[in-house]
Design a protein around this motif. Structure first.
Motif, PDB file in Angstrom:
ATOM      1  N   CYS A  24       0.890  -1.225  -0.060  1.00  0.00           N
ATOM      2  CA  CYS A  24       0.070  -0.104   0.006  1.00  0.00           C
ATOM      3  C   CYS A  24       0.895   1.165   0.025  1.00  0.00           C
ATOM      4  O   CYS A  24       1.550   1.431   0.802  1.00  0.00           O
ATOM      5  CB  CYS A  24      -0.953   0.061   1.298  1.00  0.00           C
ATOM      6  SG  CYS A  24      -2.260   1.351   1.009  1.00  0.00           S
ATOM      7  N   VAL A  25       0.853   1.959  -1.052  1.00  0.00           N
ATOM      8  CA  VAL A  25       1.573   3.184  -1.101  1.00  0.00           C
ATOM      9  C   VAL A  25       0.727   4.683  -1.310  1.00  0.00           C
ATOM     10  O   VAL A  25      -0.219   4.568  -1.871  1.00  0.00           O
ATOM     11  CB  VAL A  25       2.574   3.171  -2.532  1.00  0.00           C
ATOM     12  CG1 VAL A  25       3.324   4.235  -2.855  1.00  0.00           C
ATOM     13  CG2 VAL A  25       3.242   1.956  -2.593  1.00  0.00           C
ATOM     14  N   PHE A 102       0.621  13.112   6.720  1.00  0.00           N
ATOM     15  CA  PHE A 102       1.121  12.202   7.582  1.00  0.00           C
ATOM     16  C   PHE A 102       0.237  11.668   8.423  1.00  0.00           C
ATOM     17  O   PHE A 102       0.152  10.454   8.582  1.00  0.00           O
ATOM     18  CB  PHE A 102       2.641  12.586   8.330  1.00  0.00           C
ATOM     19  CG  PHE A 102       3.806  12.900   7.367  1.00  0.00           C
ATOM     20  CD1 PHE A 102       3.866  12.497   6.127  1.00  0.00           C
ATOM     21  CD2 PHE A 102       4.722  13.700   7.752  1.00  0.00           C
ATOM     22  CE1 PHE A 102       4.916  12.710   5.348  1.00  0.00           C
ATOM     23  CE2 PHE A 102       5.848  13.910   7.164  1.00  0.00           C
ATOM     24  CZ  PHE A 102       6.119  13.522   5.961  1.00  0.00           C
ATOM     25  N   ASP A 103      -0.470  12.349   9.024  1.00  0.00           N
ATOM     26  CA  ASP A 103      -1.729  12.055  10.068  1.00  0.00           C
ATOM     27  C   ASP A 103      -2.582  11.409   9.303  1.00  0.00           C
ATOM     28  O   ASP A 103      -3.470  10.678   9.911  1.00  0.00           O
ATOM     29  CB  ASP A 103      -2.104  13.304  11.025  1.00  0.00           C
ATOM     30  CG  ASP A 103      -1.094  13.834  11.722  1.00  0.00           C
ATOM     31  OD1 ASP A 103       0.040  13.046  12.290  1.00  0.00           O
ATOM     32  OD2 ASP A 103      -1.457  14.824  12.155  1.00  0.00           O
ATOM     33  N   ASN A 104      -2.666  11.566   8.041  1.00  0.00           N
ATOM     34  CA  ASN A 104      -4.212  11.074   7.034  1.00  0.00           C
ATOM     35  C   ASN A 104      -3.916  10.243   6.307  1.00  0.00           C
ATOM     36  O   ASN A 104      -4.878   9.489   5.516  1.00  0.00           O
ATOM     37  CB  ASN A 104      -4.928  12.176   6.675  1.00  0.00           C
ATOM     38  CG  ASN A 104      -5.584  13.013   7.670  1.00  0.00           C
ATOM     39  OD1 ASN A 104      -7.013  12.753   8.190  1.00  0.00           O
ATOM     40  ND2 ASN A 104      -4.848  13.992   8.159  1.00  0.00           N
ATOM     41  N   VAL A 105      -2.585   9.709   6.073  1.00  0.00           N
ATOM     42  CA  VAL A 105      -2.162   8.553   4.853  1.00  0.00           C
ATOM     43  C   VAL A 105      -2.462   7.579   5.173  1.00  0.00           C
ATOM     44  O   VAL A 105      -2.398   7.170   6.471  1.00  0.00           O
ATOM     45  CB  VAL A 105      -0.758   8.719   4.507  1.00  0.00           C
ATOM     46  CG1 VAL A 105      -0.528  10.149   3.463  1.00  0.00           C
ATOM     47  CG2 VAL A 105       0.116   8.663   5.420  1.00  0.00           C
ATOM     48  N   SER A 106      -2.775   6.536   4.363  1.00  0.00           N
ATOM     49  CA  SER A 106      -3.147   5.004   4.850  1.00  0.00           C
ATOM     50  C   SER A 106      -2.187   4.073   4.486  1.00  0.00           C
ATOM     51  O   SER A 106      -2.265   2.880   4.514  1.00  0.00           O
ATOM     52  CB  SER A 106      -4.489   4.716   4.278  1.00  0.00           C
ATOM     53  OG  SER A 106      -4.583   4.845   2.813  1.00  0.00           O
ATOM     54  N   GLY A 107      -1.223   4.406   3.635  1.00  0.00           N
ATOM     55  CA  GLY A 107       0.068   3.638   3.063  1.00  0.00           C
ATOM     56  C   GLY A 107       0.791   3.349   4.115  1.00  0.00           C
ATOM     57  O   GLY A 107       1.140   3.773   5.185  1.00  0.00           O
ATOM     58  N   ASP A 108       1.503   1.974   4.000  1.00  0.00           N
ATOM     59  CA  ASP A 108       2.724   1.501   4.589  1.00  0.00           C
ATOM     60  C   ASP A 108       4.091   2.049   3.988  1.00  0.00           C
ATOM     61  O   ASP A 108       4.693   2.375   5.050  1.00  0.00           O
ATOM     62  CB  ASP A 108       2.659  -0.022   4.307  1.00  0.00           C
ATOM     63  CG  ASP A 108       1.582  -0.984   4.474  1.00  0.00           C
ATOM     64  OD1 ASP A 108       0.979  -0.662   5.690  1.00  0.00           O
ATOM     65  OD2 ASP A 108       1.180  -1.790   3.604  1.00  0.00           O
ATOM     66  N   VAL A 109       3.997   2.564   3.082  1.00  0.00           N
ATOM     67  CA  VAL A 109       5.024   3.361   2.346  1.00  0.00           C
ATOM     68  C   VAL A 109       4.452   4.715   2.227  1.00  0.00           C
ATOM     69  O   VAL A 109       3.357   4.800   1.472  1.00  0.00           O
ATOM     70  CB  VAL A 109       5.701   2.971   1.435  1.00  0.00           C
ATOM     71  CG1 VAL A 109       6.744   3.629   0.619  1.00  0.00           C
ATOM     72  CG2 VAL A 109       6.295   1.630   1.973  1.00  0.00           C
ATOM     73  N   VAL A 110       5.217   5.958   2.253  1.00  0.00           N
ATOM     74  CA  VAL A 110       4.651   7.009   1.987  1.00  0.00           C
ATOM     75  C   VAL A 110       5.815   7.952   1.169  1.00  0.00           C
ATOM     76  O   VAL A 110       6.912   7.959   1.510  1.00  0.00           O
ATOM     77  CB  VAL A 110       4.137   7.998   3.008  1.00  0.00           C
ATOM     78  CG1 VAL A 110       3.842   9.752   2.638  1.00  0.00           C
ATOM     79  CG2 VAL A 110       3.226   7.254   4.006  1.00  0.00           C
ATOM     80  N   VAL A 111       5.267   8.335  -0.072  1.00  0.00           N
ATOM     81  CA  VAL A 111       6.383   8.959  -1.026  1.00  0.00           C
ATOM     82  C   VAL A 111       5.846  10.438  -0.835  1.00  0.00           C
ATOM     83  O   VAL A 111       4.843  10.836  -1.450  1.00  0.00           O
ATOM     84  CB  VAL A 111       6.216   8.619  -2.362  1.00  0.00           C
ATOM     85  CG1 VAL A 111       7.292   9.380  -3.341  1.00  0.00           C
ATOM     86  CG2 VAL A 111       6.754   7.041  -2.346  1.00  0.00           C
ATOM     87  N   THR A 112       6.715  11.598  -0.615  1.00  0.00           N
ATOM     88  CA  THR A 112       6.322  12.737  -0.888  1.00  0.00           C
ATOM     89  C   THR A 112       7.046  13.551  -2.030  1.00  0.00           C
ATOM     90  O   THR A 112       8.034  13.126  -2.224  1.00  0.00           O
ATOM     91  CB  THR A 112       6.638  13.715   0.645  1.00  0.00           C
ATOM     92  OG1 THR A 112       8.283  13.558   0.636  1.00  0.00           O
ATOM     93  CG2 THR A 112       6.179  12.943   1.797  1.00  0.00           C
ATOM     94  N   MET A 113       6.420  14.647  -2.570  1.00  0.00           N
ATOM     95  CA  MET A 113       6.809  15.401  -3.743  1.00  0.00           C
ATOM     96  C   MET A 113       6.180  16.713  -3.996  1.00  0.00           C
ATOM     97  O   MET A 113       5.208  16.781  -3.301  1.00  0.00           O
ATOM     98  CB  MET A 113       6.667  14.559  -5.051  1.00  0.00           C
ATOM     99  CG  MET A 113       5.201  14.201  -5.513  1.00  0.00           C
ATOM    100  SD  MET A 113       5.180  13.207  -6.774  1.00  0.00           S
ATOM    101  CE  MET A 113       5.856  13.937  -8.033  1.00  0.00           C
ATOM    102  N   ASP A 114       6.909  17.484  -4.502  1.00  0.00           N
ATOM    103  CA  ASP A 114       6.260  18.727  -4.619  1.00  0.00           C
ATOM    104  C   ASP A 114       5.390  19.022  -5.902  1.00  0.00           C
ATOM    105  O   ASP A 114       5.436  18.035  -6.505  1.00  0.00           O
ATOM    106  CB  ASP A 114       7.463  19.848  -5.090  1.00  0.00           C
ATOM    107  CG  ASP A 114       8.402  19.974  -3.660  1.00  0.00           C
ATOM    108  OD1 ASP A 114       7.750  19.740  -2.652  1.00  0.00           O
ATOM    109  OD2 ASP A 114       9.437  20.231  -4.099  1.00  0.00           O
TER     110      ASP A 114
END
Length: 326
Positions: A24-25, A102-114
């Motif tokens: 889950c991403v 960050f408080d609301n994502v559901s993924g096991d891995v989180v990718v941030t980007m602009d």
């Protein structure tokens, strides 16, 4: 504590994997006044996620945009089932936008980007795959950065100073494109301008931090949010994170050392003046050194006392180490 890697990759989203990953991403994008970039960015990110993952989401945080960014996001949310939107009613800054995401994502891995289309969505699968090599956080490195000379120069100096003060050597700490395991986000708090230093705080919490070369493109639409004001504030944030990471566990070592130096200098001057008075019969009442001696002694005692108070308070605010049961 952790290690660093520079990895070059040949990114081609058209070469999809033979089977999709079940991981889950979540892709998290803070946005402020990016109405000209949001739609194309969404199409490209959704294309990458559809090609590689069976379970994914794209979460935008509209940081109180004054243009039509909010309206564009609402339209995209209705068009794509995987798109979610959080909207601030006024501009609170990137750190708060990331924290809300960050408080609301559901993924096991989180990718941030602009949201400015300078980060390439094609790098998302490679960032996620690099985590599987044993890392907890992968920071992007815009080696061929498409930015003005002054911006590139200040960034290079900033990254060098950060590496020297914190011990974490990354080429591009301020790159918006990063990949995190969920455990990192649960341990590291983001506030003020500290979003720049998430890798540093994660490193000092015991997580394994690495970096990977990512593509970078010129801005097509809108204006850069970079300013000299942010550069100055970034320096103050660097001092804060240096203290929080290197000295928060034992602040008395820092302040006690400074207090001892000040007090020792004051006492040394006092002894010198006493020798002049009683050994050579010279008057010292009007000497500036007498005032300096007293000032240094008092300052040293105050700094030392501050160290005791900081030592007591640090138990509540220090960075908790990350650990797992084997």
């Amino acid at each position: 504590m952790s290690s660093k890697v520079g990895l070059e990759t040949d990114l081609d989203v058209d070469q999809a994997p033979s089977e999709k990953q079940d991981l889950c991403v979540s892709v998290l994008v803070p946005a402020y006044n990016e109405q000209g970039n949001i739609e194309e960015l969404t199409e490209r990110v959704v294309s990458v996620l559809d090609s590689h993952y069976t379970n994914s989401e794209l979460l935008f945080v509209d940081d109180g945009s004054a243009d039509d960014t909010g309206e564009v996001l609402e339209r995209l949310r209705e068009k794509y089932g995987r798109v979610r939107v959080i909207r601030f009613w006024q501009n609170f800054g990137k750190a708060n936008a990331l924290s809300a995401g960050f408080d609301n994502v559901s993924g096991d891995v989180v990718v941030t980007m602009d949201a400015d289309l300078q980060d390439d969505p094609k790098a998302i699968p490679d960032l996620v795959d690099e985590l599987e090599e044993g890392y907890d956080l992968i920071s992007g490195w815009r080696r061929d950065r498409q930015s003005p000379f002054f911006k590139r120069l200040s960034s290079k100096l900033y990254n060098g100073l950060t590496a020297r003060l914190t011990g974490l050597e990354l080429h591009d700490l301020n790159c918006g494109m990063k990949a995190y395991r969920r455990e990192v986000l649960q341990k590291v708090d983001v506030y003020g301008g500290m979003h720049r230093y998430i890798p540093v705080m994660a490193y000092w919490a015991g997580f394994r931090v690495g970096e990977m070369v990512v593509p970078h493109h010129e801005r097509k639409h809108g204006k850069s949010k970079y300013s000299t004001r942010r550069l100055v504030f970034g320096f103050f944030d660097l001092l804060s994170v240096t203290f929080l990471t290197k000295h928060s566990k034992a602040p008395l070592r820092l302040f006690g050392g400074l207090g001892t130096v000040f007090s020792a200098a004051g006492f040394s001057l006092g002894i010198y003046l006493l020798v002049l008075k009683y050994g050579f019969g010279q008057g010292i009442g009007n000497r500036p050194l007498l005032m300096l001696s007293m000032l240094l002694i008092i300052t040293g005692l105050q700094v030392f006392s501050f160290g005791f108070l900081a030592e007591k308070l640090s138990a509540q605010d220090r960075i908790d180490p990350y650990y797992e049961e084997r």
